[in-house]
Design an enzyme around this catalytic site. Structure first.
Site, PDB file in Angstrom:
ATOM      1  N   GLU A 132     119.745  23.588  84.361  1.00 26.42           N
ATOM      2  CA  GLU A 132     118.882  24.965  84.251  1.00 26.42           C
ATOM      3  C   GLU A 132     119.371  25.879  85.551  1.00 26.42           C
ATOM      4  OE1 GLU A 132     117.582  21.882  83.626  1.00 26.42           O
ATOM      5  OE2 GLU A 132     116.523  22.092  81.873  1.00 26.42           O
ATOM      6  N   HIS A 147     104.735  17.907  82.021  1.00 26.93           N
ATOM      7  CA  HIS A 147     105.030  18.678  81.081  1.00 26.93           C
ATOM      8  C   HIS A 147     103.728  19.577  80.390  1.00 26.93           C
ATOM      9  CE1 HIS A 147     108.049  15.879  80.864  1.00 26.93           C
ATOM     10  NE2 HIS A 147     108.826  16.403  79.868  1.00 26.93           N
TER      11      HIS A 147
END
Ligand SMILES: Cc1ncc(C[n+]2csc(CCOP(=O)(O)OP(=O)(O)O)c2C)c(N)n1
Lengths: 338, 327
Positions: free
Chosen positions: B60, B129
């Site tokens: 990322e 999440h």
């Protein structure tokens, strides 16, 4: 291994050698005067000087085309001067003046000269490495034959950013050259204390790209090694990792007395000063006379003096500049300013 | 206009922008051969090829940084983060590089990147999440933060974000992807920084954005049955924030409830409530009420997750507090 391509430097003409010499002297003198201006409190904040490492910026510049891109960390005075930015606007930036290269909004760590393809000037250790990946990716995307050269310290290779970027650079064969300026210390921490692998160039093997080192105290050797890597990248053969072995003569920044290094060590390294080294080469090859080189010192002295005068006499940024350059078009309603 | 899902609307925006501007490319994990982790990029690799639609490694920080660098060189990267939870790893490139390069360079650089992906909780995905990140990005001057709540806004705002000269944080929602709505065909741009009144009403303003918009509208319908008429202001963009529309609505209704699915402390609603109380102090009959998720990491168990989340019922309760109505 160190790559030896001696013939390249031999081919440099008088003009090229004198240009390099002038750049070395300019950077050195600029940094010495910065230190002085810092103690006079004309320059503030973090200020990382480049004394000792000049051969890297100058060798790199000689190896690049003017339209190639350069990006580096916060120790960036040398690079911006090597790219050809006049010392006046650079000094003015350090003074925080409106005439600085970034209108006084960046300071010592954030020097840019986009028309000369100098893309900063970044303050987070290692963060310019993914940025360089993107710059080189953009060149490849656009089909340009321009190469991005990215500089960083040896402490930066322990950042994830380094590994992520080198993996993608190798994977996509972008036209980039990654140059680690290994001055052996990240602030006060020696590389032996921070890195399991102290030969930085060996890290290239993890990405199956060439890894080479050069003598970063030797302008011509740096030039030769970097030139090979730049041209390789330009031919579309992908990135190279270069370890330029160098040394900073002063502390990490202006606030660092450097007690973690022995005086003997620093004295020993000062003997490798890149300026006398290039001077000796030029004289031995009879490319210039002593007086001509002395003349360069005198001219540089005046040039830097003039830069300080320019910075001193320049205006401060207008208060109205506070809210400009955050967005292309300002987003705030008038009342937020007040 | 035809009905599209939120997912299809985003896909259409990407498709149109890829077709319009050769400098636009889409990069992220699984965006190519897999058609996107949430299928937003379905068919785009096939249509535009691997130069324009690029599968990245799971890096990322690295690939967001790549996008920032490429944007700095004049390209128009659209970087997909599989979810905003994972973009924490890229925060340095977003907050320290993208958001600041223009300022630090005195206007010499700009960063026309769009970073997009799903934000917030779906169902039963547990704490790592299930998080809302819009206040975090809205904190940074230099970024724009866009959180659409309908398929039409998703299309129009994504197209605007890709064309915007500044770095745009574009937040979608897994729960919204399958939802449907009417979406204009072809060129359709929604301006960044303009709120939209999604339901007119006279009694109380309910402020929402993103998936919370649907919850707010549902709450407003429930209240309508009790004779309470809510106006629902969809901010659509958190930064820049359309203070004018917001304040006008509250000045009209005299009451304000802010719905935000994320945590209560230091969130976007805190800032919005500050704006409202300063601009509407003279006409407010009760404090600005904030309805939020619970101040805990998201639990896995359905029984607990339900308690942690903002709902239409909590909007109803919030409006009643704001209006001093006893239930
Ligand atoms: C991510 C991050 N961590 C810490 C710092 C503080 N810091 C600034 S320079 C530096 C040492 C870096 O050493 P190196 O990369 O070898 O470069 P050099 O200063 O020797 O040129 C540190 C720790 C920072 N700027 N960024």
């Amino acid at each position: 291994m160190a790559q030896r391509t001696n013939s390249l430097a031999e081919k440099l003409d008088r003009e090229a050698l004198l240009k390099m010499y002038r750049q070395l002297v300019l950077i050195r003198r600029f940094e010495e005067r910065c230190a002085q201006q810092y103690s006079l409190q004309k320059i503030a904040g973090f200020c990382h000087l480049y004394n000792g490492q000049e051969a890297v910026a100058v060798g790199v510049e000689a190896a690049m085309r003017p339209d190639d891109y350069l990006v580096t960390a916060y120790r960036d005075h040398g690079q911006v001067l090597a790219r050809g930015t006049p010392p006046g606007p650079v000094m003015a930036e350090l003074f925080g003046k409106a005439t600085g290269v970034a209108k006084g909004k960046g300071g010592s760590m954030h020097l840019y000269d986009i028309p000369r393809n100098m893309y900063g000037g970044w303050g987070i250790v290692g963060a310019q490495i993914p940025l360089a990946l993107g710059m080189a990716y953009a060149s490849k995307y656009k089909g340009e034959d321009r190469v991005t050269v990215c500089l960083f310290g040896e402490a930066a290779v322990n950042q994830g950013a380094f590994h992520e970027a080198l993996n993608m650079a190798a994977l996509w064969k972008v036209p980039a050259v990654f140059i680690c300026e290994n001055n052996r210390y990240g602030m006060g921490t020696p590389i032996t204390v921070s890195s399991a692998v102290t030969d930085v160039y060996k890290r290239a093997s993890a990405y199956d790209i060439p890894g080479v080192w050069c003598d970063g105290m030797d302008t011509l050797h740096t030039y030769e090694v970097v030139y090979e890597a730049v041209e390789r990248a330009r031919r579309g053969e992908g990135p190279t990792l270069i370890e330029a072995r160098t040394y900073r003569f002063r502390g990490h920044s202006m606030s660092d007395p450097g007690t973690y290094r022995t005086r003997e060590e620093v004295e020993e390294e000062r003997k490798k000063d890149p300026i006398p080294k290039l001077r000796a080469f030029i004289l031995s090859k009879k490319r210039a006379k002593e007086e001509e080189l002395d003349q360069i010192h005198e001219e540089v002295e005046k040039e830097v003096e003039e830069a300080i005068r320019f910075a001193d006499e320049s205006p401060w940024p207008e208060p109205s500049e506070l809210y400009t350059d955050v967005y292309v078009d300002p987003i705030w309603p008038e009342k937020v300013h007040a | 206009m035809r009905e599209l899902t939120f997912r299809e609307a985003l896909n259409e925006a990407l498709d149109e922008e890829l077709a319009r501007d050769p400098n636009v490319f889409l990069m992220g994990e699984e965006v190519g051969a897999y058609d996107g982790a949430y299928k937003v990029s379905r068919g785009l690799l096939k249509k535009y090829g691997p130069k324009r639609v690029i599968d990245s490694p799971i890096s990322e920080l690295g690939f967001v940084g790549l996008g920032v660098g490429a944007a700095m060189m004049g390209l128009r990267p659209v970087i997909e983060v599989m979810t905003w939870n994972f973009a924490l790893l890229a925060l340095d490139q977003i907050a320290n590089t993208a958001a600041k390069m223009r300022y630090m360079s005195g206007g010499a650089l700009s960063c026309p990147i769009t970073i997009r992906g799903p934000n917030g909780a779906a169902h039963s995905l547990a704490a790592q999440h299930s998080q809302w990140f819009e206040p975090q990005y809205a904190y940074y001057p230099g970024l724009k933060v866009i959180v659409p709540g309908t398929p039409a806004d998703a299309k129009g705002l994504l197209k605007s974000a890709i064309r915007d000269p500044d770095p745009c944080i574009f937040m979608e929602s897994e729960l919204l992807y399958p939802t449907k709505g009417l979406v204009p065909e072809g060129e359709y741009l929604v301006p960044i920084g303009k709120a939209d009144i999604k339901r007119e009403g006279k009694d109380c303003t309910v402020v929402a954005w993103g998936r919370a918009l649907g919850i707010a509208l549902e709450g407003a319908e429930m209240l309508a049955k009790e004779g309470i008429d809510c106006e629902v202001v969809d901010l659509r963009t958190i930064r820049p924030l359309d203070e004018e529309t917001l304040v006008q609505s509250v000045r009209k209704t005299g009451a304000c409830v802010i719905l935000e699915e994320g945590w209560p402390y230091f969130n976007a609603g805190a800032q919005i409530s500050d704006i409202v109380q300063r601009a509407c102090f003279d006409i407010l009959d009760s404090p600005v009420i904030r309805v939020t998720g619970a101040d805990v990491p998201m639990p896995y168990s359905k029984a607990l997750e339900k308690l942690a989340r903002a709902s239409a019922e909590s909007v109803v309760a919030g409006v009643k507090v704001a209006l001093n109505v006893r239930s």
